[in-house]
Design a protein around this motif. Structure first.
Motif, PDB file in Angstrom:
ATOM      1  N   ALA A 159       0.898  -1.265   0.080  1.00  0.00           N
ATOM      2  CA  ALA A 159       0.135  -0.012   0.197  1.00  0.00           C
ATOM      3  C   ALA A 159       0.944   1.396  -0.154  1.00  0.00           C
ATOM      4  O   ALA A 159       0.535   2.297  -0.800  1.00  0.00           O
ATOM      5  CB  ALA A 159      -0.975  -0.002   1.274  1.00  0.00           C
ATOM      6  N   ALA A 160       2.130   1.136   0.593  1.00  0.00           N
ATOM      7  CA  ALA A 160       2.985   2.361   0.538  1.00  0.00           C
ATOM      8  C   ALA A 160       4.171   2.454  -0.527  1.00  0.00           C
ATOM      9  O   ALA A 160       4.846   3.342  -0.347  1.00  0.00           O
ATOM     10  CB  ALA A 160       3.680   2.466   2.054  1.00  0.00           C
ATOM     11  N   ALA A 161       3.775   1.523  -1.444  1.00  0.00           N
ATOM     12  CA  ALA A 161       4.894   1.254  -2.453  1.00  0.00           C
ATOM     13  C   ALA A 161       4.879   2.399  -3.411  1.00  0.00           C
ATOM     14  O   ALA A 161       3.615   3.106  -3.700  1.00  0.00           O
ATOM     15  CB  ALA A 161       4.890   0.140  -3.138  1.00  0.00           C
ATOM     16  N   ALA A 210       2.050  -9.219  -4.361  1.00  0.00           N
ATOM     17  CA  ALA A 210       2.552  -8.892  -5.743  1.00  0.00           C
ATOM     18  C   ALA A 210       1.368  -8.423  -6.325  1.00  0.00           C
ATOM     19  O   ALA A 210       1.486  -7.617  -7.374  1.00  0.00           O
ATOM     20  CB  ALA A 210       3.300 -10.330  -6.062  1.00  0.00           C
ATOM     21  N   TRP A 211       0.248  -9.196  -6.516  1.00  0.00           N
ATOM     22  CA  TRP A 211      -1.049  -8.847  -7.182  1.00  0.00           C
ATOM     23  C   TRP A 211      -1.341  -7.415  -6.903  1.00  0.00           C
ATOM     24  O   TRP A 211      -1.900  -6.564  -7.708  1.00  0.00           O
ATOM     25  CB  TRP A 211      -2.124  -9.858  -6.862  1.00  0.00           C
ATOM     26  N   SER A 212      -1.300  -6.964  -5.566  1.00  0.00           N
ATOM     27  CA  SER A 212      -1.542  -5.575  -5.296  1.00  0.00           C
ATOM     28  C   SER A 212      -0.751  -4.745  -5.936  1.00  0.00           C
ATOM     29  O   SER A 212      -1.215  -3.529  -6.491  1.00  0.00           O
ATOM     30  CB  SER A 212      -1.542  -5.493  -3.763  1.00  0.00           C
ATOM     31  N   LEU A 213       0.643  -4.711  -5.978  1.00  0.00           N
ATOM     32  CA  LEU A 213       1.308  -4.182  -6.520  1.00  0.00           C
ATOM     33  C   LEU A 213       1.367  -4.157  -8.107  1.00  0.00           C
ATOM     34  O   LEU A 213       1.269  -3.123  -8.728  1.00  0.00           O
ATOM     35  CB  LEU A 213       2.974  -4.734  -6.571  1.00  0.00           C
ATOM     36  N   LEU A 214       0.821  -5.144  -8.689  1.00  0.00           N
ATOM     37  CA  LEU A 214       0.785  -5.260 -10.323  1.00  0.00           C
ATOM     38  C   LEU A 214      -0.569  -4.340 -10.529  1.00  0.00           C
ATOM     39  O   LEU A 214      -0.646  -3.585 -11.381  1.00  0.00           O
ATOM     40  CB  LEU A 214       0.355  -6.680 -10.789  1.00  0.00           C
ATOM     41  N   VAL A 215      -1.544  -4.330  -9.683  1.00  0.00           N
ATOM     42  CA  VAL A 215      -2.826  -3.475  -9.832  1.00  0.00           C
ATOM     43  C   VAL A 215      -2.482  -1.935  -9.940  1.00  0.00           C
ATOM     44  O   VAL A 215      -2.881  -1.046 -10.544  1.00  0.00           O
ATOM     45  CB  VAL A 215      -3.770  -3.721  -8.489  1.00  0.00           C
ATOM     46  N   GLN A 216      -1.565  -1.677  -8.666  1.00  0.00           N
ATOM     47  CA  GLN A 216      -1.061  -0.272  -8.728  1.00  0.00           C
ATOM     48  C   GLN A 216      -0.363   0.243  -9.919  1.00  0.00           C
ATOM     49  O   GLN A 216      -0.452   1.305 -10.438  1.00  0.00           O
ATOM     50  CB  GLN A 216      -0.113  -0.124  -7.607  1.00  0.00           C
TER      51      GLN A 216
END
Length: 404
Positions: free
Chosen positions: A312-314, A346-352
């Motif tokens: 979330a903070a990436a 990792a999926w959350s990062l790809l969504v971002q």
């Protein structure tokens, strides 16, 4: 009868002097100059600099401005009109040469520099100096010795040269001499010339070193250069086969040491990417320099483990190639230590990445990440948000392949 008033005699050259004064009357304005910034950083790092450029484009004027900005007296020596003994020194026989030896007397300009304790030594027309003079200049540039004198630490050395194609009776620089310089290509700015001829010349904004960043800058520079040379040992020393290229920048232990110093100074001054590129490529050449710059980019990338720990903070890089590298690194980190929580992160990062950049960058990482799923892992909702972009990109690739 009134006395006649004497009319002062005006010489023709007096009027000419008034006109010249009007022509020389100009103002200045602050203006960023990447060339001058790179030159200033290299001079601040106490490295000899060689400016390459066509005749008449302002190399000498740049040195005048630099000397004034650094508050250093400028000493100009035209290398092509001097003999080797003017740099190595003339022998002076004393009362008892067998007992005292024969000292080498330095020229007057070297004596003035030593007495002043500081200064900017400008060696002009270097490419028209014959090989014997270039050989004599080796000690001046590297050891800072002129005859029996040693130039003080406060003296900085800058040279200028014209390409052989535009130099009168030009010579290629010898490889030993060329490898002692940071080579900067010098060109003119059309807008600057037009405004200057109109009466407003630029006043360059010189870079400033941040005292609090010095230890960090040194550590960063050492890590960057050492990591590259550890991975690419063939770059430690590579003498070009072409004679013309030997007279420019090429990698050697000496020029890598110069590069390390330049990276540290550029980092401490928070210099732009363009300035850093000029300096690095000017020390070791275009190929090795670009490899080092690519390595610097990778050093600035976030750690995949840090991203997986708190997606979330990436903050992902904006440049597409760097973003692709980060996403590939995240997927590789999950592959090495596969866990449900890390897979979900990792999926959350790809969504971002999908929401803040080009969709095609997530296609390959998403496909690879999907293949890492274990049977007992639940499918996160984030996959639904990526499915459309992945299928659309794959469909576009198939259509492009069909048209070929």
């Amino acid at each position: 009868m009134p006395l006649a008033t004497a009319v002062p005699h005006v010489r023709p050259l007096d009027v000419a002097a008034d006109l010249l004064a009007l022509l020389n009357d100009s103002t200045t304005e602050p203006r960023a100059d990447t060339q001058l910034e790179a030159l200033t950083l290299a001079v601040s790092a106490d490295l000899p600099v060689l400016l390459w450029g066509e005749p008449g484009i302002g190399k000498t004027a740049a040195l005048d401005q630099l000397a004034a900005a650094l508050e250093l007296p400028l000493t100009t020596v035209i290398a092509s009109v001097h003999e080797p003994s003017d740099f190595s020194g003339l022998p002076v026989v004393g009362d008892d040469p067998a007992e005292q030896g024969v000292p080498m007397a330095p020229p007057d300009w070297a004596v003035r520099l030593v007495r002043a304790g500081e200064g900017l030594l400008f060696l002009d027309e270097l490419s028209t100096a014959p090989p014997a003079v270039q050989a004599a200049l080796l000690r001046v540039v590297l050891e800072r010795r002129v005859g029996a004198l040693t130039l003080p630490p406060g003296v900085r050395i800058v040279a200028a040269a014209n390409p052989r194609s535009s130099a009168a009776d030009g010579w290629e620089l010898s490889p030993p001499l060329a490898n002692r310089f940071v080579h900067l290509q010098w060109s003119y700015d059309h807008e600057v010339v037009v405004r200057g001829l109109g009466g407003t010349w630029p006043k360059a904004v010189l870079p400033k070193l941040a005292p609090g960043k010095l230890p960090e800058a040194v550590a960063f520079a050492r890590r960057a250069v050492c990591e590259l040379l550890a991975a690419r040992p063939g770059l430690v020393h590579r003498l070009p086969k072409n004679e013309a290229r030997r007279g420019g920048a090429w990698p050697s232990p000496r020029s890598w040491e110069m590069t390390l110093r330049l990276v540290a100074f550029a980092t401490a001054a928070d210099a732009s990417r363009e300035v850093l590129s000029m300096l690095v490529r000017g020390a070791v050449g275009d190929g090795p320099g670009l490899e080092l710059l690519a390595g610097l980019d990778r050093m600035d990338l976030p750690d995949p483990e840090v991203l997986l720990a708190n997606p979330a903070a990436a903050v992902l890089p904006e440049r597409g190639d760097l973003r692709q590298t980060v996403l590939d690194g995240v997927v590789e980190a999950v592959r090495k230590r596969p866990e449900q929580s890390r897979w979900d992160a990792a999926w959350s990062l790809l969504v971002q990445a999908l929401e803040t950049g080009a969709p095609d960058l997530v296609v390959v990482p998403a496909s690879t990440l999907a293949a890492l799923r274990r049977e007992d892992w639940r499918v996160p909702a984030a996959i639904e948000r990526l499915a459309g972009a992945v299928s659309l990109s794959q469909r576009a690739d198939r259509l492009a392949g069909a048209r070929r």
